[in-house]
Design a protein around this motif. Structure first.
Motif, mmCIF file in Angstrom:
data_model
loop_
_atom_site.group_PDB
_atom_site.id
_atom_site.type_symbol
_atom_site.label_atom_id
_atom_site.label_comp_id
_atom_site.label_asym_id
_atom_site.label_seq_id
_atom_site.Cartn_x
_atom_site.Cartn_y
_atom_site.Cartn_z
ATOM 1 N N ARG A 155 0.814 -1.011 -0.382
ATOM 2 C CA ARG A 155 -0.032 -0.076 -0.023
ATOM 3 C C ARG A 155 1.024 0.934 0.017
ATOM 4 N NH1 ARG A 155 -1.451 3.436 4.206
ATOM 5 N NH2 ARG A 155 -0.554 1.968 5.342
ATOM 6 N N GLU A 220 -5.183 4.309 -9.385
ATOM 7 C CA GLU A 220 -6.082 5.288 -8.739
ATOM 8 C C GLU A 220 -6.521 4.329 -8.550
ATOM 9 O OE1 GLU A 220 -8.831 9.063 -8.683
ATOM 10 O OE2 GLU A 220 -7.682 8.923 -10.621
ATOM 11 N N ARG A 221 -7.771 3.267 -9.087
ATOM 12 C CA ARG A 221 -8.979 2.942 -8.396
ATOM 13 C C ARG A 221 -8.211 1.209 -7.317
ATOM 14 N NH1 ARG A 221 -13.470 4.457 -8.290
ATOM 15 N NH2 ARG A 221 -14.166 2.904 -8.050
ATOM 16 N N LEU A 222 -6.630 1.144 -7.603
ATOM 17 C CA LEU A 222 -6.625 -0.038 -6.890
ATOM 18 C C LEU A 222 -5.771 0.525 -5.832
ATOM 19 C CD1 LEU A 222 -5.272 -2.515 -6.871
ATOM 20 C CD2 LEU A 222 -3.193 -1.995 -8.110
ATOM 21 N N ASN A 223 -5.375 1.941 -5.773
ATOM 22 C CA ASN A 223 -4.553 2.760 -4.393
ATOM 23 C C ASN A 223 -6.009 3.067 -3.520
ATOM 24 O OD1 ASN A 223 -2.729 4.016 -2.923
ATOM 25 N ND2 ASN A 223 -4.212 6.064 -3.224
ATOM 26 N N LEU A 224 -7.255 3.776 -3.920
ATOM 27 C CA LEU A 224 -8.405 3.387 -3.118
ATOM 28 C C LEU A 224 -9.013 2.440 -2.710
ATOM 29 C CD1 LEU A 224 -10.991 6.091 -5.420
ATOM 30 C CD2 LEU A 224 -9.501 6.801 -3.332
ATOM 31 N N ARG A 225 -8.743 0.988 -3.644
ATOM 32 C CA ARG A 225 -9.083 -0.186 -3.290
ATOM 33 C C ARG A 225 -8.188 -0.727 -1.646
ATOM 34 N NH1 ARG A 225 -12.351 -4.686 -3.748
ATOM 35 N NH2 ARG A 225 -11.459 -6.157 -3.500
ATOM 36 N N THR A 226 -6.994 -1.076 -2.316
ATOM 37 C CA THR A 226 -6.130 -0.423 -0.790
ATOM 38 C C THR A 226 -5.899 0.310 -0.084
ATOM 39 O OG1 THR A 226 -4.071 0.134 -2.115
ATOM 40 C CG2 THR A 226 -4.231 -1.707 -2.786
ATOM 41 N N SER A 227 -6.157 1.321 0.552
ATOM 42 C CA SER A 227 -6.674 2.224 1.330
ATOM 43 C C SER A 227 -8.353 2.220 1.341
ATOM 44 C CB SER A 227 -6.085 3.674 1.240
ATOM 45 O OG SER A 227 -4.961 3.152 0.995
ATOM 46 N N ARG A 228 -9.405 1.646 1.331
ATOM 47 C CA ARG A 228 -10.467 1.461 1.900
ATOM 48 C C ARG A 228 -10.253 1.451 3.427
ATOM 49 N NH1 ARG A 228 -9.261 -3.176 -0.662
ATOM 50 N NH2 ARG A 228 -9.911 -5.329 0.669
ATOM 51 N N HIS A 229 -9.851 1.001 4.148
ATOM 52 C CA HIS A 229 -9.777 0.493 5.591
ATOM 53 C C HIS A 229 -9.440 1.198 6.432
ATOM 54 C CE1 HIS A 229 -5.984 -0.952 4.602
ATOM 55 N NE2 HIS A 229 -5.364 -0.120 6.037
#
Length: 234
Positions: A155, A220-229
């Motif tokens: 991340r 950008e979508r992958l970064n949002l997904r890995t940071s969703r928590h």
């Protein structure tokens, strides 16, 4: 538009196949480059002095050598080495290393050198408490690295690795110089046949811009997904 079309006299299908090869080279280089980069970063954090020196030496060497020289060395050097080995076995062959494989491997070596710096920074950004927590749970070193450290490191490293991916996409144009039929080579063939320099090179620029923007959106979508928590606080 007839020049760029898919009908008779158009180069559309050639450009499309070149884009596929460009993506193939980049996608083949990515996993090996990520893995080697991580190994180099772990080697630089190792307690072994020899391993640290070897890891630093690798990263420094491939960061200093031009990417084109690395591609030529892998493509021509490995082909010559194979022919030499075959001659020692009394086997006469003109077999050479496939251009896509050689180009992907060479770019992965360069990608590994630069990604190791990003992995190193990401690993350093993980608090010591995370290592101690994994140890308190009784996780062995490999399990601790896989289940606790690497997910957090990925991340942290993702923005930098994303930038390297975009650079890798652009560097794939270099494999056209070893006769790989990538997007850039197809454009050069079209230019040689039609002499429409401005139109075709402008189209090549637009092609790489499109690839870059699609990659940026996916990253950008992958970064949002890995940071969703993560909990956002004011």
């Amino acid at each position: 538009m007839e020049l760029l079309g898919f009908g008779a006299g158009g180069w559309g299908w050639s450009f499309l196949s070149g884009l596929v090869v460009t993506l193939e080279v980049a996608i083949l280089a990515l996993p090996l480059g990520l893995f080697l980069g991580l190994m180099i970063a772990l080697g630089r954090r190792s307690k072994s002095r020899l391993l640290r020196i070897a890891s630093i030496g690798y990263a420094s060497a491939f960061q200093a050598i031009p990417e084109l020289l690395t591609i030529f060395a892998i493509y021509h050097g490995c082909s010559q080495l194979i022919q030499l080995l075959m001659s020692q076995l009394d086997v006469q062959t003109a077999w050479t290393v496939p251009g896509v494989g050689a180009g992907s491997f060479a770019l992965s070596l360069v990608f590994a050198a630069y990604s190791s710096e990003i992995w190193l920074g990401a690993l350093a950004g993980i608090g010591r408490g995370q290592y101690e927590a994994a140890l308190s749970l009784g996780l062995p070193g490999i399990a601790s690295l896989r289940n606790v450290i690497l997910p957090q490191a990925f991340r942290l490293a993702l923005p930098g690795l994303g930038n390297l991916w975009i650079i890798l996409l652009k560097d794939t144009a270099l494999v056209s110089l070893i006769s790989v039929s990538d997007f850039m080579r197809q454009v050069n063939l079209a230019v040689a046949a039609t002499h429409r320099y401005f139109v075709l090179y402008l189209f090549a620029c637009l092609g790489y811009i499109v690839l870059t923007k699609i990659s940026e959106f996916g990253l950008e979508r992958l970064n949002l997904r890995t940071s969703r928590h993560l909990v956002r606080t004011a």
